[in-house]
Design a protein around this motif. Sequence first.
Motif, mmCIF file in Angstrom:
data_model
loop_
_atom_site.group_PDB
_atom_site.id
_atom_site.type_symbol
_atom_site.label_atom_id
_atom_site.label_comp_id
_atom_site.label_asym_id
_atom_site.label_seq_id
_atom_site.Cartn_x
_atom_site.Cartn_y
_atom_site.Cartn_z
ATOM 1 N N ILE A 1 0.842 -1.203 0.000
ATOM 2 C CA ILE A 1 0.000 0.000 0.000
ATOM 3 C C ILE A 1 0.872 1.245 0.000
ATOM 4 O O ILE A 1 0.628 2.197 -0.752
ATOM 5 N N ALA A 2 1.919 1.228 0.838
ATOM 6 C CA ALA A 2 2.830 2.368 0.929
ATOM 7 C C ALA A 2 3.518 2.625 -0.408
ATOM 8 O O ALA A 2 3.625 3.774 -0.866
ATOM 9 N N SER B 1 2.494 1.842 -3.386
ATOM 10 C CA SER B 1 1.521 2.306 -4.379
ATOM 11 C C SER B 1 1.234 3.792 -4.243
ATOM 12 O O SER B 1 0.907 4.467 -5.225
ATOM 13 N N LEU B 2 1.347 4.303 -3.008
ATOM 14 C CA LEU B 2 1.036 5.710 -2.750
ATOM 15 C C LEU B 2 2.274 6.595 -2.679
ATOM 16 O O LEU B 2 2.164 7.821 -2.639
ATOM 17 N N VAL C 1 4.363 6.611 -0.069
ATOM 18 C CA VAL C 1 4.532 7.043 1.318
ATOM 19 C C VAL C 1 5.233 5.927 2.087
ATOM 20 O O VAL C 1 5.492 4.846 1.557
ATOM 21 N N VAL D 1 1.209 4.446 6.504
ATOM 22 C CA VAL D 1 0.104 3.513 6.241
ATOM 23 C C VAL D 1 -0.363 2.870 7.539
ATOM 24 O O VAL D 1 -1.563 2.758 7.806
ATOM 25 N N THR E 1 -4.592 12.201 3.672
ATOM 26 C CA THR E 1 -3.703 11.042 3.531
ATOM 27 C C THR E 1 -4.385 9.776 4.030
ATOM 28 O O THR E 1 -4.283 8.715 3.411
ATOM 29 N N ARG F 1 -6.723 8.569 1.402
ATOM 30 C CA ARG F 1 -5.985 7.961 0.289
ATOM 31 C C ARG F 1 -5.513 6.556 0.631
ATOM 32 O O ARG F 1 -5.588 5.639 -0.192
ATOM 33 N N VAL F 2 -5.045 6.374 1.862
ATOM 34 C CA VAL F 2 -4.575 5.060 2.306
ATOM 35 C C VAL F 2 -5.730 4.063 2.315
ATOM 36 O O VAL F 2 -5.607 2.928 1.833
ATOM 37 N N GLN G 1 -8.545 4.176 0.637
ATOM 38 C CA GLN G 1 -8.998 3.888 -0.725
ATOM 39 C C GLN G 1 -8.050 2.925 -1.438
ATOM 40 O O GLN G 1 -8.493 1.998 -2.116
ATOM 41 N N MET G 2 -6.739 3.147 -1.283
ATOM 42 C CA MET G 2 -5.780 2.252 -1.929
ATOM 43 C C MET G 2 -5.848 0.855 -1.315
ATOM 44 O O MET G 2 -5.759 -0.158 -2.033
#
Length: 356
Positions: free
Chosen positions: A10-11, A13-14, A16, A21, A35, A38-39, A41-42
């Motif tokens: 996840i991190a 992909s974003l 971050v 995350v 943020t 966004r986390v 949603q991802m």
Amino acid sequence: MSSKVTMQQIADSLGVSKFVVSRALAGKEGVSDTTRERVIQMATQLGYFAQKNAYMKTVQTEQLPKVSKQHRQSVLVLMPNIRFQTRESLYWGRILDGISARLEADGYGMVIVSEQSVDHFAHFLNPNGILGLIGVGEISTSLLLEVHRLGLPLVLVDHEDPLIPSDTLFANNFESVYRLTRHLIGIGHRRLAFVGSTDYSRSFYDRYLGFRSALEAEGMGDGLGSSHNAQLLAVDGLQHEDAVEPVKRWLEERKREESLPTALVCANDMIAIGAAQAVQSLGLRVPDDISVSGFDNIEDAARMTPPLTTVNVPKEALGKRAVERLLKRVEEKDEPTEKIMLACELLYRGSTTGGR
């Protein structure tokens, strides 16, 4: 077999850190709301929440108030006091009555929580003392996230959240308004308008879709004209007084343009009561000049003059079925989630008549 989705994925992909995350999914401070969203949603897109034990257990059970054994079989009913979602409501209150009656019949306790703050709400989330949770009406994603993090069985009534997997119960909003609108068209109405905000709730949006689909099925397009929004009057608020002035101004404009509707299909009864008052304030008659219909069948619908044509939502039954679904979920934690729709009854009263 697909590999497990990790926080590191996840991190990556974003763009971050895994630390960000972790804090976002744990609901901890130090991460902005943007943020965090966004986390979440991802994580949803990657299928993180579909995994068992997806969330970190951030709430320590020993830090929460203990519940005595005789009170351990209780159900938490969450209904944040927003947008008139209260026990005194002619709509929400009846759903709570159904929940209470079924829990009492089965020997379970009920704790109603109207808390909106995640920090304060955590006080109630003792997994050792709660059988599960029933959410009634609109509830923020952050609160639902707390429930999901602890792995509590969850059932939502008249609400769903795309980020939180849960069983849901609704009245059959789409089909009910579709049938009601087809009825109005069948008795001669050719200029119809929907009154209510489609942004308020999923139920309101589905009711509008039912209205639109009925018009399209009859080849009527937008109902009032070529403009896409011609048949939608978005009214903010849920009380009858919120609808009076907006509907009155809209009707005055239509009157000047000689394009008055012959029927108003309202998103709920309170809006319909306000719409009827607006019609009458302009010297027009309900239903002779403009028919008005509502949705929910609250007690006031039958008391207005003339009595309101509406859709009877089985409110107590929604509450009872929510309890049944929760108890089933407790037994079958890994079964697919269900979306249950209860059929509604159309009640034709004096506020509607044949169109001209």
